[in-house]
Write an enzyme that holds these catalytic residues in place. Sequence first.
Site, short mmCIF file in Angstrom:
data_model
loop_
_atom_site.label_atom_id
_atom_site.label_comp_id
_atom_site.label_asym_id
_atom_site.label_seq_id
_atom_site.Cartn_x
_atom_site.Cartn_y
_atom_site.Cartn_z
N SER A 189 0.81 -1.19 0.02
CA SER A 189 -0.11 -0.11 0.18
C SER A 189 0.93 1.16 0.15
O SER A 189 2.25 1.21 0.00
CB SER A 189 -1.00 -0.12 1.18
N LYS A 190 0.25 2.33 0.19
CA LYS A 190 1.03 3.87 0.16
C LYS A 190 1.95 3.80 1.23
O LYS A 190 3.11 4.62 0.79
CB LYS A 190 -0.02 4.75 0.07
N ARG A 191 1.80 3.22 2.29
CA ARG A 191 2.67 3.34 3.60
C ARG A 191 4.17 2.62 3.20
O ARG A 191 5.09 2.86 3.75
CB ARG A 191 2.09 2.65 4.77
N HIS A 192 3.96 1.79 2.06
CA HIS A 192 5.43 1.26 1.54
C HIS A 192 6.21 2.12 0.65
O HIS A 192 7.31 1.49 0.22
CB HIS A 192 5.11 -0.13 0.85
#
Length: 466
Positions: A241-244
């Site tokens: 996801s975007k957090r990665h």
Amino acid sequence: MSDPIVTRFAPSPTGYLHIGGARTALFNWLYARGRGGKFLLRIEDTDRARSTPEATAAIFQGLQWLGLDWDGDAISQVARVDRHAEVAHTLLDAGKAYKCFSPQEEITAFREAARAEGRSTLFRSPWRDADPATHPDAPFVVRIKAPQDGETIIRDEVQGEVRIRNDQLDDMVLLRSDGTPVYMLAVVVDDHDMGVTHVIRGDDHLNNAARQMMIYDAMGWDVPVYAHIPLIHGPDGKKLSKRHGALGVEQYEAMGYPAAAMRNYLARLGWSHGDDEYFTTEQALDWFDLPGIGKSPARFDTKKLENLSGQHIAAAADNDLVAGAAGYLAAAGQDPLSDAQVEGLSRAMYCLKERAKNFPELLEKAEFILATRPIAPDEKAAKQLDDVSRGILAELTPHLQDVSWTRDALEAAMAAFGEAKSLKFGKLAGPLRAALAGRSVTPSVYDMMLVLGREETLARLGDAAA
């Protein structure tokens, strides 16, 4: 003779081409192209509120950068809504679908009550077998008649045999009350009409397969071969996801990874061929097969991508790397190279591509040939150009003016100068790097001198000495 393989990639144009979608496209492309089949592209743009031309353009651009060419024109799903509705009406006329007049409020109330009482929330419409003479003059949806006993068996090339009890399947809506088709119907009709033989997609669609098979069976159409591939997780084991960090393919292009390395790395996310890590696209086309796909989610590892990227840069043809560097600069929004810089980069590539993990690193090593006089040393290199070092460069310059400009002759001249001045080459190398490149980390001094040529080398040494 067996029918030709036809695969498809069917993204929704609601954002960038993310890594998971790119891998799905790659698997479909490899499977079809490796068998002389067709790879088709369908843009599933029926969600008009979220679909944008910019997202569609980003999908095209991402696939083109990855080198995943498709056959024919990309198909717009929304342009085929009349055909989707036509199939629903065919099923309605054949008694394999029916008009359901139950309002949404009634269905919602049923499900809330069932949930509160711990019962199944599967809605069974009272209109399934109703006499058409009892139909009210009111809005309705069209539902397919799902089988109510037995099992639906999905024979999946990755997941194996998946069995679903038919009493767990609802009478899926085919047409909404405004007459528009639902996604599940559109997918089946499009896959059938496009002649798709193999549906390779994420395993989050596995449950959809059982419901979509109802339409295939009701229409008497051949069910395609299914292969549902596990999703990609981040290093922490959670869904990517975007957090990665970077997720869109265009971000990896702008970070300077070669397309060949990205294809190699994406192919290894969930698929394997023995212990092979590095391979060419030609090898992947020859090796790729569905049994090589694992059932467990793959983990995205940037260090492995960097390692493969470095190997692909080292093995690439020089002209391909020059073109790749130009593409990186454009993707990163940087100024393009001049004709003189392109020519210089081409001459220097042999001494640049070893140990560069990406195009930014390669271009950093190429700074000596891309820069123009006077060379402005960076902070670390400037420390190598103190008064003593400048004096050494001033004395060295005359010794190089009449030397044959070959590696052996340059090495001999440098060794003789060092011996005469009681200087080891290490003491000369730092000031030379600073003078020729303005950097402390560069290709070898001799490679830079050979690429720059006698006139430019001596001019840069003269500038630094002054």
